[in-house]
Design an enzyme around this catalytic site. Structure first.
Site, PDB file in Angstrom:
ATOM      1  N   HIS A 159      -0.112   3.538   1.468  1.00 25.27           N
ATOM      2  CA  HIS A 159      -1.519   3.718   1.857  1.00 25.27           C
ATOM      3  C   HIS A 159      -1.890   2.745   2.997  1.00 25.27           C
ATOM      4  CE1 HIS A 159      -5.868   4.086   1.411  1.00 25.27           C
ATOM      5  NE2 HIS A 159      -5.756   4.921   0.428  1.00 25.27           N
ATOM      6  N   GLU A 264      -1.855   7.488   6.054  1.00 26.78           N
ATOM      7  CA  GLU A 264      -0.972   7.184   4.920  1.00 26.78           C
ATOM      8  C   GLU A 264       0.203   8.150   4.892  1.00 26.78           C
ATOM      9  OE1 GLU A 264      -5.304   6.927   3.192  1.00 26.78           O
ATOM     10  OE2 GLU A 264      -3.831   7.479   1.671  1.00 26.78           O
TER      11      GLU A 264
HETATM   12  O1  TA6 Z   1      -6.414   7.822   0.829  1.00 26.21           O
HETATM   13  C1  TA6 Z   1      -7.714   8.256   0.781  1.00 26.21           C
HETATM   14  C2  TA6 Z   1      -8.296   7.905  -0.574  1.00 26.21           C
HETATM   15  O2  TA6 Z   1      -7.738   8.698  -1.586  1.00 26.21           O
HETATM   16  C3  TA6 Z   1      -9.801   8.043  -0.467  1.00 26.21           C
HETATM   17  O3  TA6 Z   1     -10.253   9.162  -1.180  1.00 26.21           O
HETATM   18  C4  TA6 Z   1     -10.309   6.716  -1.018  1.00 26.21           C
HETATM   19  O4  TA6 Z   1     -10.480   6.817  -2.411  1.00 26.21           O
HETATM   20  C5  TA6 Z   1      -9.174   5.782  -0.618  1.00 26.21           C
HETATM   21  O5  TA6 Z   1      -8.007   6.531  -0.905  1.00 26.21           O
HETATM   22  C6  TA6 Z   1      -9.200   4.410  -1.257  1.00 26.21           C
HETATM   23  O6  TA6 Z   1      -8.927   4.496  -2.602  1.00 26.21           O
HETATM   24  P1  TA6 Z   1      -8.944   3.096  -3.449  1.00 26.21           P
HETATM   25  O7  TA6 Z   1      -8.590   3.508  -4.851  1.00 26.21           O
HETATM   26  O8  TA6 Z   1      -7.908   2.198  -2.842  1.00 26.21           O
HETATM   27  O9  TA6 Z   1     -10.335   2.539  -3.281  1.00 26.21           O
END
Ligand code: TA6
Length: 293
Positions: A159, A264
């Protein structure tokens, strides 16, 4: 464990988290042992390659906002109530198995194995390894092994949080015209812009069956292009929370959303991976600035 020159164990914040600080002739980096999460990386003579929130919280069991959290053994919404979004790997303490010098590169291998607690969250025997090679480039290799007697399926994403001088003058290339699931419109399938992805509102897109190779372009010309090379990772997620979601998240910092984006790399949805008993697969991702390619 004896650490190679240029690597030292340090405290991260005041709640007991530990990290590794890396300083070599080629790069500087910071890694959290929790989640085997790279927090910072900067090649010598280059700007920072990753974005870390100024309001990031360093608390056991809580994801650190920025760098490259690993979403594993699932990406996205939890498969059942009470389970964490994006899996549990980023909340767990990984074991540093090896830390070696390969010339001026440093290679660190972290591992995570199932235990009674993980098996209550995900009833499978596994070993995951996150192998980080830090030099003029940054390479992450996720290795996943099925140590069970039954096959199982997993999804994952590295991520990655990247910096940009201004998200409103930033484009992501490499996904032109491709279909994506829009997480903000009930996963409706839409088609990407022909001139590259631009940002004018909260953006949360999931691409499947993509090339794994992308370029982040700063149209204001203040930052060299960022190159993402991960052909083993067929899914891409492109995200910027914009101010409203940033406020709800609470650890994005004051106007942090203007200076970051996530592109990501992983395998999710129809790209999810099924492993037979004893099978092991690895997925490599290389990140760098254009000038050092
Ligand atoms: O990667 C995008 C995502 O799934 C968004 O929907 C947002 O939730 C982000 O990840 C961050 O998620 P987190 O659980 O790290 O706050």
């Amino acid at each position: 464990m004896q650490l190679p020159a240029g690597i030292k164990d340090i405290a991260l914040g005041e709640h007991g988290l530990r990290g590794l600080q890396i300083e070599t002739p080629l790069c500087r980096a910071l890694i959290s042992r929790q989640g085997a999460q790279l927090l910072q990386f900067q090649a010598q003579g280059q700007p920072p390659l990753l974005w870390l929130s100024e309001a990031a919280l360093f608390q056991p069991g809580r994801s650190i906002r920025g760098g490259i959290p690993l979403c594993f053994p699932w990406f996205g919404a939890a498969p059942a109530p009470g389970l964490p979004a994006h899996g549990f790997a980023r909340h767990r303490l990984w074991q540093l198995e090896k830390a070696t010098a390969d010339g001026d590169d440093r290679v660190l291998s972290f591992s995570l194995h199932d235990d009674a607690d993980t098996r209550t969250l995900w009833p499978h025997a596994f070993t995951a390894r996150q192998i980080l090679r830090l030099g003029t480039h940054l390479t992450l290799t996720l290795e996943v092994e099925n140590r069970d007697r039954e096959p199982w399926q997993f999804s994952f994403a590295q991520h990655s949080y990247f910096p940009t001088p201004d998200i409103r003058q930033t484009r992501v290339m490499g996904l032109e015209g491709r279909p994506y699931f829009d997480a903000l419109q009930d996963w409706k399938v839409l088609s990407s812009e022909a001139a590259g992805i631009c940002f004018g509102a909260e953006t949360d897109r999931v691409y499947e069956g993509a090339s794994g190779c992308y370029r982040i372009v700063d149209d204001s010309g203040r930052q060299p292009d960022i190159l993402i090379h991960g052909p083993d990772c067929r899914s891409a997620i492109v995200w910027n929370p914009w101010p409203e979601k940033s406020r709800r998240l609470g650890d994005m910092g004051e106007n942090g959303w203007t200076g970051m984006l996530c592109v990501e790399s992983g395998n999710t949805g129809r790209d999810s991976i099924r492993l037979a008993p004893g099978e092991c697969r690895s997925f490599t991702l290389t990140l760098t600035h254009e000038r050092l390619a």
